[in-house]
Write a protein that holds these residues in place. Structure first.
Motif, PDB file in Angstrom:
ATOM      1  N   ILE A  20      37.878   2.557 -16.603  1.00  0.00           N
ATOM      2  CA  ILE A  20      39.803   3.770 -16.701  1.00  0.00           C
ATOM      3  C   ILE A  20      38.877   4.716 -16.305  1.00  0.00           C
ATOM      4  O   ILE A  20      39.676   5.599 -15.603  1.00  0.00           O
ATOM      5  N   ALA A  21      38.267   5.184 -17.524  1.00  0.00           N
ATOM      6  CA  ALA A  21      37.540   6.930 -16.932  1.00  0.00           C
ATOM      7  C   ALA A  21      36.930   7.166 -15.820  1.00  0.00           C
ATOM      8  O   ALA A  21      36.475   8.206 -15.162  1.00  0.00           O
ATOM      9  N   GLY A  22      36.139   5.731 -15.236  1.00  0.00           N
ATOM     10  CA  GLY A  22      34.942   6.691 -13.527  1.00  0.00           C
ATOM     11  C   GLY A  22      33.658   6.707 -14.403  1.00  0.00           C
ATOM     12  O   GLY A  22      33.840   7.027 -15.688  1.00  0.00           O
ATOM     13  N   ALA A  25      33.108   9.816 -16.250  1.00  0.00           N
ATOM     14  CA  ALA A  25      33.040  10.080 -17.962  1.00  0.00           C
ATOM     15  C   ALA A  25      32.007  10.242 -18.295  1.00  0.00           C
ATOM     16  O   ALA A  25      31.064   9.673 -18.409  1.00  0.00           O
ATOM     17  N   ARG A  26      32.061  11.200 -19.471  1.00  0.00           N
ATOM     18  CA  ARG A  26      31.004  10.814 -20.307  1.00  0.00           C
ATOM     19  C   ARG A  26      30.837  10.821 -21.678  1.00  0.00           C
ATOM     20  O   ARG A  26      31.962  11.512 -22.836  1.00  0.00           O
ATOM     21  N   LEU A  49      35.871  11.638 -24.828  1.00  0.00           N
ATOM     22  CA  LEU A  49      35.294  11.773 -23.690  1.00  0.00           C
ATOM     23  C   LEU A  49      35.181  13.315 -23.419  1.00  0.00           C
ATOM     24  O   LEU A  49      36.269  13.677 -23.318  1.00  0.00           O
ATOM     25  N   ARG A  50      34.751  13.710 -22.324  1.00  0.00           N
ATOM     26  CA  ARG A  50      34.440  14.441 -21.703  1.00  0.00           C
ATOM     27  C   ARG A  50      34.050  14.481 -20.461  1.00  0.00           C
ATOM     28  O   ARG A  50      33.257  13.432 -19.741  1.00  0.00           O
ATOM     29  N   PHE A  51      35.103  15.204 -19.490  1.00  0.00           N
ATOM     30  CA  PHE A  51      34.732  15.464 -17.780  1.00  0.00           C
ATOM     31  C   PHE A  51      34.632  16.359 -17.728  1.00  0.00           C
ATOM     32  O   PHE A  51      35.398  17.874 -17.786  1.00  0.00           O
ATOM     33  N   ALA A  59      39.783  12.776 -12.754  1.00  0.00           N
ATOM     34  CA  ALA A  59      40.289  11.514 -13.524  1.00  0.00           C
ATOM     35  C   ALA A  59      40.090  10.976 -14.763  1.00  0.00           C
ATOM     36  O   ALA A  59      41.028  10.285 -15.115  1.00  0.00           O
ATOM     37  N   GLY A  60      39.838  12.113 -15.507  1.00  0.00           N
ATOM     38  CA  GLY A  60      40.704  12.260 -16.824  1.00  0.00           C
ATOM     39  C   GLY A  60      41.499  12.040 -17.027  1.00  0.00           C
ATOM     40  O   GLY A  60      42.460  11.506 -17.695  1.00  0.00           O
TER      41      GLY A  60
END
Length: 109
Positions: A20-22, A25-26, A49-51, A59-60
Motif C-alpha cells: 500500500i505504501a509503495g 516508504a521506510r 513509516l517515513r516518506f 505516496a504517503g
C-alpha cells in the motif's frame, strides 16, 4: 542487538502495508501487543513509516487515504481496524512525512 525477524501473520501484515505504501516508504518502528476481548483474540500493531522527498510524500498521502478501507488478505487473520493515528510533515532540510498507523488483527475462527 539485532531485531528478530518477523514471521507468520506479522510478516504478511508488514508486506501488505509495504504494498500500500509503495517502494519509497521506510518502516522505522513496529510494536506488537496482545489483544483479547470476551469473544476475540488477536494483537494490536503499531507501525511507524517515513516518506522522504516530494514523490515519497505523495505516496504517503495516498497511503493515508487508502489504509482505512483496505481489504487485507492475511491467512487465518482478519484486520478488524486500520487507522492512521498520527501524521507529521517536515519541510526542511528535506520534505518528510512521518506517520504512525495502528492495526487490530484478530484470529479468524
Amino acid at each position: 542487538m539485532q531485531a528478530k525477524p518477523e514471521r507468520g501473520p506479522v510478516r504478511h501484515l508488514r508486506n501488505a502495508l509495504a504494498q500500500i505504501a509503495g517502494p519509497d516508504a521506510r518502516f522505522v518502528r513496529h510494536v506488537e501487543r496482545p489483544w483479547t476481548s470476551v469473544t476475540f483474540e488477536g494483537s494490536r500493531h503499531t507501525f511507524g513509516l517515513r516518506f522522504e522527498g516530494c514523490d515519497a510524500i505523495a505516496a504517503g498521502e495516498a497511503f493515508i487515504a487508502a489504509l482505512p478501507d483496505h481489504e487485507f488478505a492475511i491467512p487465518g487473520q482478519l484486520v478488524a481496524e486500520a487507522t492512521v493515528a498520527e501524521v507529521d510533515h517536515t519541510l526542511a532540510p528535506i520534505p518528510v512525512l512521518a506517520l504512525r498507523c495502528e492495526l487490530l488483527m484478530l484470529k479468524d475462527a
